[in-house]
Design a protein around this motif. Structure first.
Motif, PDB file in Angstrom:
ATOM      1  N   SER A 108      13.691  -3.528  25.220  1.00 36.81           N
ATOM      2  CA  SER A 108      14.816  -2.840  24.593  1.00 36.81           C
ATOM      3  C   SER A 108      15.596  -2.082  25.659  1.00 36.81           C
ATOM      4  O   SER A 108      15.078  -1.796  26.742  1.00 36.81           O
ATOM      5  CB  SER A 108      14.303  -1.861  23.536  1.00 36.81           C
ATOM      6  OG  SER A 108      13.563  -0.823  24.153  1.00 36.81           O
ATOM      7  N   PRO A 109      16.858  -1.722  25.381  1.00 39.50           N
ATOM      8  CA  PRO A 109      17.628  -0.946  26.356  1.00 39.50           C
ATOM      9  C   PRO A 109      16.954   0.368  26.740  1.00 39.50           C
ATOM     10  O   PRO A 109      17.023   0.788  27.895  1.00 39.50           O
ATOM     11  CB  PRO A 109      18.958  -0.704  25.626  1.00 39.50           C
ATOM     12  CG  PRO A 109      19.080  -1.839  24.673  1.00 39.50           C
ATOM     13  CD  PRO A 109      17.685  -2.138  24.231  1.00 39.50           C
ATOM     14  N   ALA A 110      16.293   1.022  25.775  1.00 38.91           N
ATOM     15  CA  ALA A 110      15.625   2.290  26.081  1.00 38.91           C
ATOM     16  C   ALA A 110      14.497   2.083  27.084  1.00 38.91           C
ATOM     17  O   ALA A 110      14.340   2.848  28.044  1.00 38.91           O
ATOM     18  CB  ALA A 110      15.087   2.919  24.800  1.00 38.91           C
ATOM     19  N   ILE A 111      13.700   1.028  26.879  1.00 38.63           N
ATOM     20  CA  ILE A 111      12.593   0.754  27.803  1.00 38.63           C
ATOM     21  C   ILE A 111      13.132   0.337  29.168  1.00 38.63           C
ATOM     22  O   ILE A 111      12.599   0.724  30.213  1.00 38.63           O
ATOM     23  CB  ILE A 111      11.673  -0.335  27.221  1.00 38.63           C
ATOM     24  CG1 ILE A 111      10.977   0.197  25.966  1.00 38.63           C
ATOM     25  CG2 ILE A 111      10.646  -0.787  28.245  1.00 38.63           C
ATOM     26  CD1 ILE A 111      10.106  -0.822  25.267  1.00 38.63           C
ATOM     27  N   SER A 112      14.219  -0.442  29.181  1.00 39.22           N
ATOM     28  CA  SER A 112      14.820  -0.859  30.444  1.00 39.22           C
ATOM     29  C   SER A 112      15.295   0.350  31.253  1.00 39.22           C
ATOM     30  O   SER A 112      15.060   0.435  32.462  1.00 39.22           O
ATOM     31  CB  SER A 112      15.993  -1.805  30.173  1.00 39.22           C
ATOM     32  OG  SER A 112      16.591  -2.217  31.376  1.00 39.22           O
ATOM     33  N   GLY A 113      15.948   1.309  30.581  1.00 38.08           N
ATOM     34  CA  GLY A 113      16.386   2.518  31.271  1.00 38.08           C
ATOM     35  C   GLY A 113      15.221   3.343  31.773  1.00 38.08           C
ATOM     36  O   GLY A 113      15.255   3.891  32.883  1.00 38.08           O
ATOM     37  N   THR A 114      14.157   3.423  30.965  1.00 35.60           N
ATOM     38  CA  THR A 114      12.967   4.171  31.377  1.00 35.60           C
ATOM     39  C   THR A 114      12.307   3.519  32.588  1.00 35.60           C
ATOM     40  O   THR A 114      11.864   4.207  33.516  1.00 35.60           O
ATOM     41  CB  THR A 114      11.960   4.247  30.214  1.00 35.60           C
ATOM     42  OG1 THR A 114      12.591   4.868  29.090  1.00 35.60           O
ATOM     43  CG2 THR A 114      10.734   5.048  30.612  1.00 35.60           C
ATOM     44  N   LEU A 115      12.240   2.183  32.600  1.00 32.65           N
ATOM     45  CA  LEU A 115      11.655   1.474  33.737  1.00 32.65           C
ATOM     46  C   LEU A 115      12.453   1.721  35.015  1.00 32.65           C
ATOM     47  O   LEU A 115      11.878   1.907  36.098  1.00 32.65           O
ATOM     48  CB  LEU A 115      11.596  -0.025  33.449  1.00 32.65           C
ATOM     49  CG  LEU A 115      10.531  -0.504  32.461  1.00 32.65           C
ATOM     50  CD1 LEU A 115      10.678  -2.001  32.213  1.00 32.65           C
ATOM     51  CD2 LEU A 115       9.131  -0.189  32.970  1.00 32.65           C
ATOM     52  N   ALA A 116      13.786   1.722  34.897  1.00 31.89           N
ATOM     53  CA  ALA A 116      14.624   1.964  36.076  1.00 31.89           C
ATOM     54  C   ALA A 116      14.392   3.371  36.627  1.00 31.89           C
ATOM     55  O   ALA A 116      14.278   3.568  37.847  1.00 31.89           O
ATOM     56  CB  ALA A 116      16.092   1.762  35.719  1.00 31.89           C
ATOM     57  N   SER A 117      14.311   4.361  35.735  1.00 32.79           N
ATOM     58  CA  SER A 117      14.062   5.736  36.179  1.00 32.79           C
ATOM     59  C   SER A 117      12.664   5.873  36.779  1.00 32.79           C
ATOM     60  O   SER A 117      12.474   6.532  37.807  1.00 32.79           O
ATOM     61  CB  SER A 117      14.218   6.702  34.997  1.00 32.79           C
ATOM     62  OG  SER A 117      15.536   6.663  34.494  1.00 32.79           O
TER      63      SER A 117
END
Length: 432
Positions: free
Chosen positions: A270-279
């Motif tokens: 999901s977009p939320a998990i993708s953003g969390t992975l990047a951070s």
């Protein structure tokens, strides 16, 4: 008497409050807040950009063209905005122009329904958005020599922190409200920045003077001398290390130019998990650089450590290609990639600094910056072409092949640099 004492007490309290507000609203703090909001806006939009692109019918090859168009316009825009800030508009207005261009561009990304306007938005933001250039110039003007290093360090830290926050927030916004929402929030942040800088950041005065004809001739001589020094600085080991760093940058940027799309398609995150992975990836890289790199270099020579990291990176990417288990990717492959990637880049920077004479390091780094800008134009075109032919799922395989291609020239170059460095140390010891 009591009334007088109370009045004096309240007056003293008010003075302290105004002093605290004044310190908080100092030009340096206002600038750092503006940079924080700016990079939060960038981090909200950029990870989603490739998804907006594919929604409008874009292909990996055309996305490579889009990224290259942005990089090329940044090259041109950097010169234009730098000139306007120093000679025409002033640095405050140049910074506001950067915010205005970015706000219009990211708003266009949100409302656009055609690839043409998406490309136009990237060209606009490339030409106008030079926040780091403008803010670095303003920091230089606002600080003295004693405090400048600390001020520039705070500027770098605030950009890193804002990216970590912005990527996570962008993922959450996208998951809840769709991929257009982060673009609108980013445009709002840039509008807020325009008002913030207009109201609280004073104009930065730049001392100028008219050059006499003799001074112009002298400046031409200095330019020729600078070009000669650049040539001398990059002879031998320095030149070979420059080529190696550029080759590394080309292959790595082309390999991971569509990493967000790869995560979305292969792991269905999901977009939320993708953003969390990047951070998470960025935080892990910073921790490794602060806590681990120095200890490893004390025990293992940099040249050997760099080659080990390339081998580990190739194996890690190859193993990632063999399975489709997200938890193994997030818990094993992503941390390994972050750790060895950060160590590799740090070792390359350190070896490059040793290969160039200390008196010429500034010139060499300037040449490296210019060449890296050219690599930013070429790498997305090459990456889009290769991944477009092989498919997004082949990204780990492409990365693994690139790491192996890098291994032989890396070993050859860094071994020679290490030998040259040891010979120089022996000569210095004999001279002493």
């Amino acid at each position: 008497m009591a009334e007088t004492s109370a009045h004096c007490g309240s007056s003293s309290t008010g003075t302290r409050q105004r002093g605290a507000i004044g310190r908080f609203a100092s030009p340096m703090n206002v600038l750092l807040l503006a940079v924080y909001l700016d990079y939060c806006g960038v981090a909200l939009v950029v990870p989603n950009l490739i998804f907006r692109f594919t929604e409008l019918g874009g292909t990996p090859e055309s996305y490579g063209f889009l990224s290259s168009a942005y990089a090329a316009s940044q090259l041109i825009g950097g010169v234009i905005i730098g000139f306007l800030g120093d000679r025409r508009l002033g640095r405050k207005r140049a910074l506001q122009l950067s915010f205005l261009g970015a706000g219009i561009s990211y708003l266009t990304v949100g409302v656009s329904d055609s690839l043409f306007f998406l490309v136009v938005s990237r060209v606009v933001v490339g030409l106008t958005k030079q926040t780091l250039t403008c803010s670095t110039a303003i920091v230089t003007s606002l600080s003295d020599e004693a405090s400048r290093t600390q001020a520039l360090g705070r500027l770098t830290s605030i950009t890193t922190f804002s990216f970590i926050v912005g990527q996570s927030a962008g993922g959450l916004l996208t998951q809840r409200y769709g991929r257009r929402a982060p673009c609108f929030v980013a445009a709002t942040l840039f509008a807020l920045n325009l008002c913030l800088v207009e109201m609280l950041l004073p104009a930065v005065r730049i001392a100028t003077r008219t050059q006499a004809p003799k001074e112009r001739v002298y400046n031409h001589d200095r330019l020729r001398a600078s070009l000669h020094r650049s040539k001398e600085a990059l002879r031998g080991a320095g030149g070979r290390m420059l080529l190696l760093r550029l080759f590394y940058g080309l292959l790595m940027r082309s390999s991971y130019s569509m990493h967000s799309l790869y995560e979305s398609q292969e792991w269905a995150v999901s977009p939320a998990i993708s953003g969390t992975l990047a951070s998470y990836n960025q935080i892990l890289s910073l921790v490794i650089e602060w806590a681990l790199v120095g200890k490893l270099v004390d025990r293992i020579p940099e040249s050997r450590l760099l080659c080990i990291c390339l081998v580990l990176s190739a194996l890690n990417a190859s193993m990632e290609y063999q399975h489709r288990y997200f938890y193994i990717y997030a818990g094993v492959h992503l941390p390994i990639s972050a750790v060895v990637g950060r160590i590799s880049r740090t070792c390359l920077s350190s070896i490059f600094s040793k290969a160039v004479p200390i008196e010429d390091i500034g010139v060499a780094l300037s040449v490296l910056d210019v060449c890296n800008s050219a690599i930013n134009v070429i790498a997305p075109l090459y990456g889009g072409l290769v991944i477009g032919k092989l498919g997004v799922a082949a990204q780990p395989l492409v990365a693994s092949a690139h790491y192996l291609v890098l291994l032989a020239p890396t070993w050859f170059v860094v071994r020679n640099v290490g030998q040259q460095f040891r010979d120089s140390e022996r000569k210095a010891e004999k001279a002493d």
